[in-house]
Design a protein around this motif. Structure first.
Motif, PDB file in Angstrom:
ATOM      1  N   LEU A  75      43.481   9.183  11.463  1.00  0.00           N
ATOM      2  CA  LEU A  75      42.165   8.737  11.934  1.00  0.00           C
ATOM      3  C   LEU A  75      41.187   9.898  12.048  1.00  0.00           C
ATOM      4  N   SER A  76      41.680  11.120  12.325  1.00  0.00           N
ATOM      5  CA  SER A  76      40.798  12.283  12.432  1.00  0.00           C
ATOM      6  C   SER A  76      40.528  12.940  11.076  1.00  0.00           C
ATOM      7  N   ARG A  77      41.032  12.316   9.989  1.00  0.00           N
ATOM      8  CA  ARG A  77      40.832  12.800   8.605  1.00  0.00           C
ATOM      9  C   ARG A  77      41.509  14.144   8.353  1.00  0.00           C
ATOM     10  N   LYS A  78      42.425  14.552   9.199  1.00  0.00           N
ATOM     11  CA  LYS A  78      43.169  15.768   8.928  1.00  0.00           C
ATOM     12  C   LYS A  78      44.098  15.563   7.746  1.00  0.00           C
ATOM     13  N   VAL A  79      44.640  14.350   7.598  1.00  0.00           N
ATOM     14  CA  VAL A  79      45.467  13.982   6.450  1.00  0.00           C
ATOM     15  C   VAL A  79      44.907  12.695   5.867  1.00  0.00           C
ATOM     16  N   ASP A  80      45.363  12.374   4.660  1.00  0.00           N
ATOM     17  CA  ASP A  80      44.875  11.168   3.990  1.00  0.00           C
ATOM     18  C   ASP A  80      45.799   9.973   4.223  1.00  0.00           C
ATOM     19  N   PHE A  81      47.093  10.203   4.152  1.00  0.00           N
ATOM     20  CA  PHE A  81      48.063   9.129   4.298  1.00  0.00           C
ATOM     21  C   PHE A  81      48.932   9.388   5.520  1.00  0.00           C
ATOM     22  N   GLY A  82      49.428   8.281   6.099  1.00  0.00           N
ATOM     23  CA  GLY A  82      50.379   8.356   7.189  1.00  0.00           C
ATOM     24  C   GLY A  82      51.606   7.502   6.888  1.00  0.00           C
ATOM     25  N   ILE A  83      52.785   7.975   7.284  1.00  0.00           N
ATOM     26  CA  ILE A  83      54.035   7.245   7.066  1.00  0.00           C
ATOM     27  C   ILE A  83      54.757   7.171   8.410  1.00  0.00           C
ATOM     28  N   CYS A  84      55.099   5.949   8.817  1.00  0.00           N
ATOM     29  CA  CYS A  84      55.822   5.766  10.072  1.00  0.00           C
ATOM     30  C   CYS A  84      56.733   4.560   9.946  1.00  0.00           C
ATOM     31  N   ARG A  85      57.564   4.383  10.920  1.00  0.00           N
ATOM     32  CA  ARG A  85      58.512   3.281  10.965  1.00  0.00           C
ATOM     33  C   ARG A  85      57.792   1.968  11.249  1.00  0.00           C
ATOM     34  N   THR A  86      58.347   0.857  10.738  1.00  0.00           N
ATOM     35  CA  THR A  86      57.763  -0.463  10.998  1.00  0.00           C
ATOM     36  C   THR A  86      57.795  -0.776  12.487  1.00  0.00           C
ATOM     37  N   SER A  87      56.850  -1.614  12.909  1.00  0.00           N
ATOM     38  CA  SER A  87      56.654  -2.046  14.306  1.00  0.00           C
ATOM     39  C   SER A  87      56.044  -0.964  15.179  1.00  0.00           C
ATOM     40  N   SER A  88      55.986   0.307  14.679  1.00  0.00           N
ATOM     41  CA  SER A  88      55.397   1.361  15.505  1.00  0.00           C
ATOM     42  C   SER A  88      53.913   1.137  15.700  1.00  0.00           C
ATOM     43  N   LEU A  89      53.196   0.762  14.620  1.00  0.00           N
ATOM     44  CA  LEU A  89      51.755   0.537  14.729  1.00  0.00           C
ATOM     45  C   LEU A  89      51.467  -0.623  15.659  1.00  0.00           C
TER      46      LEU A  89
END
Length: 934
Positions: free
Chosen positions: A193-207
């Motif tokens: 969200l702060s545009r430090k990176v372009d993509f994010g990868i995390c485990r399902t249900s975390s969001l």
């Protein structure tokens, strides 16, 4: 030859002792260690493992389950060294060690708190980016982009997307510009969200969990399903295949019985009523994890195509055999070299070992002896000989008859054999020692062959268990006493007869439990004899003799004397007679004449007042009462006192019932009772008679409709009636004429142990007259409001007790102030009066408060905008004869227009008077001028 026999004999004795100690050690509680992989090793979900540990400890009480939190490498080492019995880890970890033959999965985790059927044991990975990032159209734009992901060993945080891209020929680690690995999912989202990176990868249900906690807004991000299209129907955002959850695995050294017990307990977690965040189910299919590890070339699927690796792989068996042969040959040579040196020192070591074993046996507290089949002693330790007053060296070769004159019972084989057949080969007997003291000992006899002897020898071990034996006897006595108290409580509480009728059986149970010969209840009453009216008299209320009362007839005078001597102590709730020495010499002499060896008196209180005593007689021997015995008897006295209270209260309750009925009728209260458990309305006829229903049929018909007697608009008031214990509301009830009558209700809800609503009991009161009065008051208030508005006035009220002013809402229209915060006291009222008018206003107020005459004065008041207007303030004092209180009421009226008109009239009068004076002066001047001219 004799030395060898002695050595072997000592070795056998030591082996028997070790076997005995091992038997006692096996009774200790076994600790089971569960190795748990730390979150720092793979990141992702934050599971609560304490619920699983508590459940296992509750289900398998023979074991104590403890958790050991370890990192990836530490947990591997613990499994290899056998320091843990079970493992809770990620699928990658358990599959890797399962293929190595070190672990076996027995259960798979289920996320109960997410309430997702068929997906609570599966998870995947989500690839997301900012929703307003116009540079990213699909996942194939990931090249040369910065990525924030979970740890490298995490399936949901990194490995699942890596597999999907690897199967499409893309190495995501090389394709990306830079990859940042984090444990915390929130940090990954914040970097995206702060545009430090372009993509994010995390485990399902975390969001979804972060959004539910209010940490993020899901509308700010977007994700893709391009890699695996079958995720459209999933209840959570997902971009990859699904993989089974964490698993519970056994280490190979864990026993089959323990594994079976743990497996059944884990599968039983989801069947209990208490909700849990996680539970365990049957082992899932981990084939997807195998394929992931093969695709990413992970251990143990990692392959090396070098020539050396191929040679080692193909010739592994031959190389292993060669190395083992060389090692075995070297070991044999090394052993032969050292064997010659050991042979030279063996004789010296055996001699020192014999002395050490002899010293060891002598240092043991257990009494140990060795006999041959003819009953002659071969040897014994110093503890055995010293306890019997003999010399250990002089006992060798002699029999029991030669040493003691006759065979002692604890050494008599015929007695021991008879006793062993009764209690499983163990003899516990009381032994008298040489110093005249006695102990309780456990005798264990072992028959074993000895090298060099044709017949086996008998090894006897006598262990002093006096402390444990006496503690066990004390515990049995305590349990017997508790059972007797419980039986007595059951007999007196559960009896359908009166307390007087059920008391003898309860006293009988207590007497048997405490080991008393006689026991009784005596009560304190006032004597009918006027000469002794001030002296308390104690008579038998109920006794162990079952109404014969001869037990108390002989001791009545003694009991009264003891109570009088120790009256203050009994009032404090303490018993008398723990030891016979607590009594005076005259009481002790009287008790001796009656044959009483011990007398115990426990006070009984009813309604916190001294009621009487519980007396306990012992005839056989003098007795000192233990603390737990006194506590149990005091508990029994408290139970008897409470039951006497209930018996007395029930008689009073019957009398109160009629009084309560009369009080309810006079107060205009009508009982309402509804049984929700049976769905039955149990309201009495009084309420329906008050509503005008007459006749049994009309009343029964209204009783059956239950809550439908309420007005439809008031039914919402009872929809949540069971939310709290107490309930209060006001509703309209339909009368016989069809009109609705206002009633107020005050009641209470009753629930069972599971908080199920059982019934509601309360009272209705007719408030229709109060509603009519409120309506008339509101109409009068409305007329006053219109009158004040038409007169450009506002009302005020001054409460002397609170020293506060209360203004009507018209003060906002007149002066612009909010009546809720304006003029909390009289000083703030003075602040808005014009300074020139303030002295006159204060004098008028002081005179008004002192003489109770009518208040009336004019002054200028400051508006909220700072301007001033003229007002007349009129007030009066009103007394309340019922409450003996008084208050001040008044109004202020805007007279600015009247004041302005008066000022204009005054100015016009002044101008007319001035013009008349000037005309008179002109006429006089004219007359003087004409006179001078003539």
């Amino acid at each position: 030859m004799h030395k060898n026999k002695t050595r072997l004999l000592l070795l056998l004795i030591l082996s028997a002792l070790l076997f005995l100690e091992t038997g006692f050690a096996e009774q200790a509680e076994h600790t089971v260690k569960i190795g748990i992989l730390k979150k720092e090793s793979i990141g992702g979900w934050d599971y609560e493992w304490q619920e699983t540990l508590d459940f296992l400890n509750n289900q398998a009480r023979d074991y104590k389950f403890t958790a050991v939190m370890l990192s990836w490498n530490e947990l591997k080492l613990a499994v290899d060294e056998g320091k843990v019995d079970f493992v809770i880890a990620s699928p990658i970890f358990n599959v890797e060690l399962n293929m190595a033959g070190k672990l076996t999965v027995i259960a798979t985790l289920r996320r109960e708190n997410e309430k997702m059927e068929a997906f609570d044991n599966l998870f995947g990975s989500v690839i997301f980016w900012r929703a307003d990032n116009k540079e990213i159209k699909s996942l194939w734009d990931i090249k040369n982009k910065a990525i924030a992901a979970g740890p490298k060993n995490s399936i949901g945080g990194w490995l699942a997307p890596a597999r999907e891209f690897a199967e499409r020929g893309i190495d995501i680690n090389n394709a990306a510009f830079r990859v940042f690995h984090h444990i915390d999912t929130l940090k990954i989202v914040e970097e995206v969200l702060s545009r430090k990176v372009d993509f994010g990868i995390c485990r399902t249900s975390s969001l979804e969990m972060l959004a539910k906690q209010g940490e993020i807004n899901l509308e700010d991000i977007t994700y893709s399903r391009e890699l695996y299209l079958h995720t459209e129907d999933l209840p959570f955002a997902c971009s990859t295949r699904l993989y089974p959850e964490w698993s519970f695995a056994r280490v190979q050294h864990a026993s089959a019985h323990l594994v079976e017990k743990v497996t059944l307990s884990l599968l039983r977690m989801s069947n209990v009523d208490d909700p849990k965040k996680i539970t365990w189910g049957f082992p899932a299919n981990y084939s997807q994890v195998h394929q992931l590890m093969q695709t990413l070339n992970m251990e143990p699927f990692q392959s090396d195509n070098s020539l050396i690796n191929i040679v080692i792989t193909r010739m592994k068996r031959w190389l292993t055999g060669l190395i083992i042969t060389l090692l075995a040959l070297g070991s044999v040579i090394f052993y032969l070299l050292r064997l010659n040196r050991k042979l030279h020192s063996l004789t010296d070591e055996l001699a020192s070992g014999q002395n050490f074993l002899k010293h060891l046996l002598d240092s043991l507290p257990d009494m140990i002896y060795v006999k041959n089949n003819q009953g002659h002693y071969l040897m014994c330790n110093q503890s055995f000989a010293g306890s019997l007053g003999l010399d250990a060296n002089a006992m060798a070769g002699k029999a029991d008859v030669e040493l003691f004159g006759k065979v002692p019972p604890f050494l008599d084989d015929s007695v021991i054999a008879t006793y062993e057949r009764k209690i499983n080969n163990k003899l516990v007997i009381e032994i008298e020692l040489a110093d005249a003291s006695t102990i309780f000992a456990e005798i264990i006899k072992v028959s074993c062959p000895l090298h060099g002897l044709k017949e086996p020898v008998v090894i006897g071990i006598i262990r002093d268990i006096s402390v444990n034996y006496r503690a066990r006897q004390l515990q049995e006595h305590r349990e017997k006493l508790i059972s007797g108290i419980a039986e007595a409580a059951h007999l007196i509480v559960g009896s359908e007869s009166s307390v007087e009728e059920s008391m003898p059986a309860a006293l009988d149970a207590i007497a048997k439990a405490v080991g008393a010969d006689r026991i009784g209840m005596i009560r304190r009453t006032e004597s009918s004899d006027s000469a002794s009216a001030d002296q308390p008299v104690y008579r038998c209320f109920s006794c162990y003799c079952k109404d014969q009362h001869h037990c108390h007839r002989d001791t009545a005078d003694i009991i009264e004397q003891i109570i009088n001597e120790h009256y203050s102590r009994l009032l404090a709730g303490h018993g008398v007679g723990r030891n016979i020495s607590e009594f005076s010499s005259s009481v002790i002499s009287a008790l001796s004449q009656l044959g009483l060896k011990s007398l115990l008196i426990i006070p009984v209180f009813v309604h916190k007042k001294f009621w009487g005593c519980l007396e306990v007689h012992v005839l056989k021997s003098s007795r000192s009462w233990l603390d737990f015995e006194l506590a149990a008897l005091e508990l029994a006295a408290e139970i008897f006192g409470s039951m006497i209270e209930r018996s007395n209260d029930f008689i009073q309750l019957v009398n109160y019932r009629d009084r309560l009925k009369l009080a309810l009728d006079s107060a205009g209260l009508y009982l309402w009772e509804y049984d929700f458990e049976a769905g039955v309305n149990k309201t009495t006829d009084d309420l329906y008679l008050n509503l005008g229903y007459f006749g049994r049929e009309q009343i029964e018909r209204q009783r059956q409709i239950g809550f439908d007697i309420l007005h439809k608009e008031d039914l919402h008031l009872i929809s949540n009636i069971a939310d709290s214990e107490n309930c209060q509301f006001e509703v309209r009830l339909m009368s016989q004429s069809g009109k609705y009558v206002w009633h107020s209700f005050i009641g209470r809800n009753y629930f069972d142990a599971s908080h199920a609503h059982l019934r509601t009991i309360g009272f209705f009161r007719n408030t229709s007259i109060e509603h009519q009065r409120d309506m008339a008051l509101r109409m009068e208030e409305g007329r006053n409001v219109h009158a004040l508005a038409a007169a450009h006035a506002a009302s005020w009220e001054f409460v002397p007790e609170e020293r506060r002013f209360y203004w009507s809402r018209h003060i906002r229209k007149l002066l612009g102030y909010n009546p809720e915060i304006f003029s909390p006291n009289i000083q703030s009222v003075y602040q808005i009066i014009h300074p020139d008018d303030l002295p006159h206003a204060k004098d008028a107020v002081r005179k008004f408060l002192a003489t109770d005459c009518e208040l009336r004065f004019d002054c200028r008041l400051r508006h909220f905008d700072g301007s001033y207007s003229w007002f007349v303030n009129i007030g009066t004092k009103v007394n309340d004869p019922e409450l003996d209180e008084f208050r001040y009421y008044g109004i202020i009226i805007d007279i600015s227009e009247t004041r302005a008109l008066q000022q204009n009239l005054l100015e016009a009068g002044n101008r007319a008077q001035e013009m008349a004076i000037r005309a008179q002066q002109a006429s006089q001047a004219k007359s003087e001028f004409l006179a001078n001219m003539s």
